[in-house]
Design an enzyme around this catalytic site. Sequence first.
Site, mmCIF file in Angstrom:
data_model
loop_
_atom_site.group_PDB
_atom_site.id
_atom_site.type_symbol
_atom_site.label_atom_id
_atom_site.label_comp_id
_atom_site.label_asym_id
_atom_site.label_seq_id
_atom_site.Cartn_x
_atom_site.Cartn_y
_atom_site.Cartn_z
ATOM 1 N N ARG A 29 -13.221 13.822 -73.462
ATOM 2 C CA ARG A 29 -11.982 13.239 -73.992
ATOM 3 C C ARG A 29 -11.633 11.961 -73.258
ATOM 4 N NH1 ARG A 29 -9.444 16.917 -77.651
ATOM 5 N NH2 ARG A 29 -10.255 19.023 -77.374
ATOM 6 N N ASP A 30 -11.199 10.963 -74.046
ATOM 7 C CA ASP A 30 -10.822 9.665 -73.479
ATOM 8 C C ASP A 30 -9.579 9.827 -72.597
ATOM 9 O OD1 ASP A 30 -11.429 6.482 -74.511
ATOM 10 O OD2 ASP A 30 -9.560 6.867 -73.427
ATOM 11 N N ASN A 88 -17.281 -0.467 -79.617
ATOM 12 C CA ASN A 88 -16.861 -1.808 -79.240
ATOM 13 C C ASN A 88 -18.033 -2.494 -78.550
ATOM 14 O OD1 ASN A 88 -14.226 -1.361 -80.159
ATOM 15 N ND2 ASN A 88 -13.633 -0.413 -78.225
ATOM 16 N N HIS A 101 -20.985 3.531 -75.694
ATOM 17 C CA HIS A 101 -20.215 4.723 -76.042
ATOM 18 C C HIS A 101 -19.660 4.603 -77.447
ATOM 19 C CE1 HIS A 101 -17.564 1.846 -73.956
ATOM 20 N NE2 HIS A 101 -16.611 2.264 -74.771
ATOM 21 N N HIS A 103 -16.634 5.898 -79.830
ATOM 22 C CA HIS A 103 -15.322 6.538 -79.868
ATOM 23 C C HIS A 103 -15.249 7.393 -81.129
ATOM 24 C CE1 HIS A 103 -13.199 3.776 -76.913
ATOM 25 N NE2 HIS A 103 -14.195 2.987 -77.257
HETATM 26 P P1 DGP Z 1 -14.073 0.526 -74.460
HETATM 27 O O1 DGP Z 1 -12.791 -0.258 -74.429
HETATM 28 O O2 DGP Z 1 -14.674 0.641 -75.859
HETATM 29 O O3 DGP Z 1 -15.056 0.054 -73.417
HETATM 30 O O4 DGP Z 1 -13.635 2.012 -74.107
HETATM 31 C C1 DGP Z 1 -13.710 2.558 -72.825
HETATM 32 C C2 DGP Z 1 -12.909 3.820 -72.858
HETATM 33 O O5 DGP Z 1 -13.223 4.578 -71.689
HETATM 34 C C3 DGP Z 1 -11.391 3.626 -72.840
HETATM 35 O O6 DGP Z 1 -10.849 4.094 -74.069
HETATM 36 C C4 DGP Z 1 -10.905 4.461 -71.673
HETATM 37 C C5 DGP Z 1 -12.102 5.307 -71.321
HETATM 38 N N1 DGP Z 1 -12.241 5.584 -69.905
HETATM 39 C C6 DGP Z 1 -12.414 4.685 -68.913
HETATM 40 N N2 DGP Z 1 -12.497 5.296 -67.724
HETATM 41 C C7 DGP Z 1 -12.412 6.625 -67.979
HETATM 42 C C8 DGP Z 1 -12.444 7.777 -67.136
HETATM 43 O O7 DGP Z 1 -12.578 7.714 -65.919
HETATM 44 N N3 DGP Z 1 -12.320 8.987 -67.761
HETATM 45 C C9 DGP Z 1 -12.165 9.097 -69.115
HETATM 46 N N4 DGP Z 1 -12.055 10.320 -69.622
HETATM 47 N N5 DGP Z 1 -12.150 8.030 -69.933
HETATM 48 C C10 DGP Z 1 -12.257 6.809 -69.364
#
Ligand code: DGP
Length: 115
Positions: A29-30, A88, A101, A103
């Site tokens: 999960r984000d 992205n 990644h 989403h």
């Molecule tokens: P992007 O902007 O497409 O590079 O998305 C990166 C995503 O990664 C963003 O929505 C937040 C998520 N993210 C970054 N660091 C962490 C983390 O430490 N844990 C989790 N669960 N998500 C993270």
Amino acid sequence: MAETIFSKIIRKEIPVDIVYETETVLAFRDINPQAPVHVLIIPKVEIPKITDLDGKTHGQLLGELFDAANKIANDLGIAEDGFRLVFNCGSNGGQDVFHLHMHLLGGRKMTWPPG
Ligand code: DGP
């Protein structure tokens, strides 16, 4: 390119809420969810971004990312109503973490065009 925080997540050095895992793919999960369901689906191998992909080398792995998305969408109950998959790429694409990644966003009606 230097490793990202996602490498630490893959090595389980940083805790995340894992929803799916195979030998090659991890989904969690984000940390900053943009929808009721917001899951990141990543390959365990370090690939920085879309432009580092080619179909011959990575076709199998890409298929596994989409298989994961379908399975997670079913497991989390958003398959029937629908969902959005987003990659992205680069700074104009809004990419912050340079480890490929996908989403998976769902649980609400998405808007179009995206911001
Ligand atoms: P992007 O902007 O497409 O590079 O998305 C990166 C995503 O990664 C963003 O929505 C937040 C998520 N993210 C970054 N660091 C962490 C983390 O430490 N844990 C989790 N669960 N998500 C993270």
